[in-house]
Design an enzyme around this catalytic site. Structure first.
Site, PDB file in Angstrom:
ATOM      1  N   GLY A   1     -39.730  12.438 -19.661  1.00 41.92           N
ATOM      2  CA  GLY A   1     -39.233  11.142 -18.911  1.00 41.92           C
ATOM      3  C   GLY A   1     -38.919  10.086 -19.693  1.00 41.92           C
ATOM      4  O   GLY A   1     -38.643   8.679 -18.574  1.00 41.92           O
ATOM      5  N   ASP A   2     -38.146  10.297 -20.878  1.00 42.77           N
ATOM      6  CA  ASP A   2     -37.626   9.616 -21.566  1.00 42.77           C
ATOM      7  C   ASP A   2     -36.455  10.091 -21.952  1.00 42.77           C
ATOM      8  O   ASP A   2     -35.668  11.063 -21.966  1.00 42.77           O
ATOM      9  CB  ASP A   2     -38.560   8.853 -22.592  1.00 42.77           C
ATOM     10  CG  ASP A   2     -38.025   7.064 -23.009  1.00 42.77           C
ATOM     11  OD1 ASP A   2     -36.643   7.018 -22.816  1.00 42.77           O
ATOM     12  OD2 ASP A   2     -38.539   6.885 -23.376  1.00 42.77           O
ATOM     13  N   ASP A   3     -35.646   9.207 -22.990  1.00 44.15           N
ATOM     14  CA  ASP A   3     -34.385   9.977 -24.184  1.00 44.15           C
ATOM     15  C   ASP A   3     -35.109  11.243 -24.672  1.00 44.15           C
ATOM     16  O   ASP A   3     -36.286  11.522 -25.009  1.00 44.15           O
ATOM     17  CB  ASP A   3     -33.855   9.468 -24.883  1.00 44.15           C
ATOM     18  CG  ASP A   3     -34.578   8.062 -25.023  1.00 44.15           C
ATOM     19  OD1 ASP A   3     -32.962   7.749 -23.186  1.00 44.15           O
ATOM     20  OD2 ASP A   3     -33.672   6.565 -24.878  1.00 44.15           O
TER      21      ASP A   3
END
Ligand SMILES: *[C@@H]1O[C@H](CO)[C@@H](O)[C@H](O)[C@H]1NC(C)=O
Ligand SMILES: *[C@@H]1O[C@H](CO)[C@@H](O)[C@H](O)[C@H]1NC(C)=O
Ligand SMILES: *[C@@H]1O[C@H](CO)[C@@H](O)[C@H](O)[C@H]1NC(C)=O
Ligand SMILES: *[C@@H]1O[C@H](CO)[C@@H](O)[C@H](O)[C@H]1NC(C)=O
Ligand SMILES: *[C@@H]1O[C@H](CO)[C@@H](O)[C@H](O)[C@H]1NC(C)=O
Ligand SMILES: *[C@@H]1O[C@H](CO)[C@@H](O)[C@H](O)[C@H]1NC(C)=O
Ligand SMILES: *[C@@H]1O[C@H](CO)[C@@H](O)[C@H](O)[C@H]1NC(C)=O
Length: 458
Positions: free
Chosen positions: A240-242
């Site tokens: 959901g992020d890097d």
């Protein structure tokens, strides 16, 4: 300063061998796995009263097991086996010369009792928690000031059951920063391999030497933070992020802690991250990021490839970054650099602390279905320099932006790049298509020897 080095390697699986039926009709199996060190002493979590029914708390069993096994630190080390089952547990701490080995059907389930999570100090290089000022909840599996630790499995699972924390975060009910699933600080000779991390509230691998392959759906990926000599290989991350966020401290706290992340290799990463980057450098980079080598990167439905995030007040540097071989499908931006990231630790940051971004090399890139080739934004009066991009073919999407490149406050060169880059990155001609640097000599982390170890399961 203590020398730190780590290998993070591969999504591997130990082999299960030699299952035999003994006369006593006991099933005896020898599980084999690969690690930086093998151990003289072994135990199973069941020897300490562990119950893998998904309901019973094993917090006490893990803490007791590791406390007992720590007596073998200077006597050949020890391994703790986690058999098939669902092992509910609160946070526990690792010890040195120790291996935690998860069977392929073993699942560690993080406790949903917030009272089982101690609150500890924020990271010194951050000064504050990231979700809330003040302390942070301790990580599920935590270690500090350790050497020679292996956490591995035959693709066993560590499930952070993060939904509880995400809800608290969204409802703004968190008193402290969310816990990580796994965190090691101030340590060296660390291997994390052949595990699946699920639903992590967050993951960090900090200040270490790692040989770690991690399969990581629904997490924030891996954060090498102020680490020297780290290797991340054969990793599959849905985030959901890097997928991988390389960091080194936040504003004035990171500047004064002054510990860069350097000599990091990332090979054979596959990333799916619709709202973030395959690899991000920053935004917390105030201790500096240097000598990062990324090779064979595949990203699908991901916002950008290797992104630099920084801003005024961060200080520090991002330099000597080498990226070779990226295959990208469905991206918003292939190249993205941001000099106005904002997001400050507090109001005491130094407005004169300008980051130095220099020597950023990308080569051998194929991308398709891309909305915009590049969005490169340096800092006015503090341009990002020494950018080199060669041999990059970017196929634009049907609904691509009209202008494929935007560049402000950046300087560099290009060769063999399609579509044609902006004027601040002048084309050096087709004969320079191999010009962007990628080091050929190994880092010491690349030469670490891996041994074959075993655990006899009765
Ligand atoms: C992980 O498993 C693979 C097999 O799938 C194996 O080749 C590799 O050596 C293992 N790696 C480690 C570090 O355990
Ligand atoms: C684990 O280590 C942390 C930091 O050193 C400490 O605060 C915590 O009490 C330890 N937890 C246990 C169960 O020993
Ligand atoms: C752990 O290591 C850090 C960094 O080297 C050091 O500052 C700290 O005092 C150490 N803590 C302990 C308990 O030894
Ligand atoms: C490991 O397990 C996960 C699910 O828990 C699965 O998606 C993945 O394919 C497995 N990897 C290997 C190499 O078996
Ligand atoms: C250009 O990149 C492709 C992969 O994207 C690679 O196969 C090819 O060898 C590279 N060409 C040169 C001249 O390096
Ligand atoms: C191209 O990207 C768009 C989103 O920008 C997506 O909806 C579409 O499915 C992609 N097409 C292909 C062929 O992958
Ligand atoms: C460099 O490291 C790789 C493994 O990461 C190894 O296969 C290779 O032999 C090493 N090369 C040299 C020259 O040591």
């Amino acid at each position: 300063m203590r020398s730190i080095w780590v290998i993070l390697v591969v999504l591997g699986v130990a082999t299960l061998r030699g299952a035999e039926c003994r006369k006593a009709r006991r099933l005896e199996e020898t599980l084999e796995y690969y690690a930086i060190s093998c151990r003289a002493h072994s135990a199973s979590i069941t020897d300490f009263g562990g119950v893998g029914d998904g309901k019973t708390s094993n917090t006490k069993a893990f803490r007791e097991a590791i406390s007992q096994l720590s007596q073998y630190e200077s006597d050949g080390g020890s391994q703790l086996f986690v058999p098939p089952g669902q092992w509910l547990t609160g946070s526990f701490n690792l010890t040195s010369h120790f291996t935690l080995y998860l069977h392929k059907d073993a699942v560690l389930l993080a406790s949903q009792e917030i009272s089982e999570w101690a609150v500890i100090e924020p990271l010194p290089s951050y000064g504050h928690g990231r979700d809330a000022a003040g302390g942070r909840y301790i990580s599920l599996i935590f270690g500090t000031n350790l050497t020679d630790v292996v956490v591995t499995g035959d693709n066993g699972t560590i499930d952070g059951q993060g939904a509880l924390w995400w809800q608290q975060f969204h409802r703004k009910k968190l008193k402290y920063t969310r816990p990580y699933l796994f965190e090691i600080m101030h340590s060296d000779n660390i291997q994390i391999s052949n595990l699946t991390f699920l639903n992590s509230p967050n993951i960090i691998i900090q200040g270490i030497t790692i040989l770690a392959p991690v399969t990581s759906p629904n997490t924030d990926g891996i954060n090498p933070d102020s680490c020297t000599n780290t290797r991340i290989e054969d990793t599959y991350i849905v985030s959901g992020d890097d997928c991988i966020a390389v960091k080194s401290g936040w504003d004035e706290y990171g500047i004064s802690y002054g510990m860069p992340t350097k000599q990091l290799t990332i090979k054979r990463l596959t990333c799916i991250s619709p709202y973030s980057a395959a690899i991000a450098l920053g935004s917390e980079m105030s201790g500096g990021i240097e000598d990062v080598r990324a090779e064979d990167i595949t990203a699908i439905n991901t916002e950008s490839g290797v992104r630099i995030k920084t801003g005024v007040g961060r200080g520090g540097f991002v330099k000597d970054i080498y990226v070779k071989g990226m295959t990208l499908h469905t991206m918003k931006w292939v190249f993205w650099m941001t000099g106005n990231y904002g997001s400050h630790a507090d109001t005491h940051y130094d407005p004169n602390a300008l980051p130095v971004i220099q020597g950023i090399n990308y080569r051998d890139i194929i991308a398709d279905n891309v909305s915009m080739a590049a969005r490169l934004e340096g800092i006015s009066g503090d341009p990002f320099t020494g950018i080199c991009i060669s041999n990059a073919t970017i196929g634009l999407a049907k609904k691509a932006k009209k202008v494929p490149w935007t560049c402000t406050d950046v300087e560099g060169v290009t060769s063999g790049v399609v579509p044609q880059p902006c004027g601040s990155l002048p084309d050096q001609g087709p004969e320079k298509v191999g010009m962007c640097a990628f080091p050929t000599e190994n880092l010491s982390i690349d030469n670490v020897e891996i041994k074959r170890c075993s655990y006899r399961m009765i």
